[in-house]
Design an enzyme around this catalytic site. Structure first.
Site, short mmCIF file in Angstrom:
data_model
loop_
_atom_site.label_atom_id
_atom_site.label_comp_id
_atom_site.label_asym_id
_atom_site.label_seq_id
_atom_site.Cartn_x
_atom_site.Cartn_y
_atom_site.Cartn_z
N ASP A 235 6.71 9.15 -4.81
CA ASP A 235 7.68 8.86 -3.75
C ASP A 235 8.52 10.10 -3.40
OD1 ASP A 235 6.74 6.26 -3.87
OD2 ASP A 235 8.29 5.63 -5.27
N ASP B 259 2.04 7.91 -3.48
CA ASP B 259 2.82 7.56 -2.27
C ASP B 259 3.82 8.66 -1.93
OD1 ASP B 259 1.44 5.19 -2.59
OD2 ASP B 259 3.13 4.12 -3.47
#
Length: 340
Positions: A168, A189
């Site tokens: 992230d 991600d």
């Protein structure tokens, strides 16, 4: 999912748009930050706090070279800020907050991301230039949410910046954003959110970790008429670990890679439906005119979309996809943006 502004900020934005509608605006003031006390402020946050609320003139905060170990926030009420470093290899903003992802729902994911972010940009009309944003959490065998930067304001442009993390890394959370000549590093991600963004000439690098395979993007478009999506234009994907191009964080996730060089790290299937749960029926995951050993689409999932030339043009055009009201043209033009 994007935070709604109050009536005050809506009216303020309308006023500001009218004020800026005549073209590129000048920088009204420059203040400086230096770790050694050789400038106006010693910390970046103190410099930001010095700018009056409801500011509507561009103010540059120049950050001298050095490593600034602090969490930094640009609040909603402090627009028209430029954060400029001496170069992404010279000026670093870093912190090491992290939390495990529980994933009960999207709102919980976002709350955790806000908690861990080294840098939060919440205001509209922000420019970031020549900086590195880093989350220093480094347990490669136990990736957790550890955001380097979270951008939640509209009309944000980013030039020559680096974003470093593991999971992230860059929360491209909400709003229209333009990234040019930037680099983003991570494994899980590492570009995620609901942003309506174009990445032009950017480098995306995976890092080796305890995760067997990574995911470059997790885009969160929720409805078929939502305008958001991630577009990667003339970019380069490489690194040291295998990864999917993306997985669906929303039912209508939308990601396009256009004229991008892909090293031989891309998993042949390319994409995972994941949270959307509809077998890719509603997602728009696409590639167009990409090159490199990782760009072979013969093994891609059957539900990867083949966009028409007209659709590709609409998504890759800065003026059509993110700049229909010419906000980029109205920002100070010293940072490399040229209209298409």
């Amino acid at each position: 999912m994007c935070k709604l502004h109050s009536l005050f900020f809506l009216l303020f934005s309308i006023f500001s748009y009218i004020k800026l509608s005549k073209g590129s605006q000048p920088i009204s003031k420059t203040i400086t930050v230096d770790l050694n006390g050789l400038a106006d402020f010693n910390t970046i946050q103190d410099a930001i706090n010095s700018i009056p609320d409801s500011n509507n003139e561009w103010i540059k905060i120049h950050i001298n070279q050095g490593t600034y170990t602090e969490k930094v926030t640009i609040p909603y009420q402090k627009s028209y800020i430029i954060l400029e470093g001496d170069g992404s290899n010279e000026t670093f903003i870093q912190w090491g907050d992290h939390e495990p992802i529980i994933r009960p729902d999207l709102d919980a994911d976002i709350k955790i991301s806000w908690n861990t972010a080294t840098f939060l940009s919440l205001a509209d009309n922000v420019i970031l230039s020549a900086l590195t944003f880093k989350n220093t959490y480094q347990d490669l065998d136990n990736p957790q949410n550890a955001v380097a930067a979270l951008i939640n304001g509209d009309k944000t442009s980013v030039y020559g910046c680096s974003f470093i993390g593991i999971q992230d890394t860059l929360s491209d959370l909400c709003g229209r954003h333009y990234f040019r000549d930037c680099s983003v590093e991570g494994i899980v991600d590492f570009i995620f959110g609901y942003g309506q963004s174009i990445y032009e000439g950017c480098t995306l690098n995976t890092v080796s970790s305890g995760v067997p395979v990574g995911y470059v993007t997790a885009q969160g478009r929720q409805q078929s008429n939502d305008p958001n999506g991630f577009v990667f234009k003339n970019c380069h994907i490489g690194g040291s670990a295998e990864a999917y191009l993306g997985r669906g964080w929303g039912n209508y996730s939308r990601v396009l890679f256009y004229q991008t060089y892909m090293e031989n790290i891309i998993v042949p299937k390319g994409w995972i439906d994941w949270r959307a749960g509809y077998g890719g029926n509603f997602t728009t995951f696409a590639e167009s005119d990409c090159i490199g050993p990782g760009s072979n689409t013969s093994g891609r999932v059957k539900w990867e979309k083949e966009l028409s030339d007209d659709d590709v043009k609409k998504l890759t055009s800065i003026s059509t996809f993110i700049n229909s009201d010419n906000w980029l043209d109205q920002q100070p033009n010293d940072y490399g943006y040229t209209s298409d």
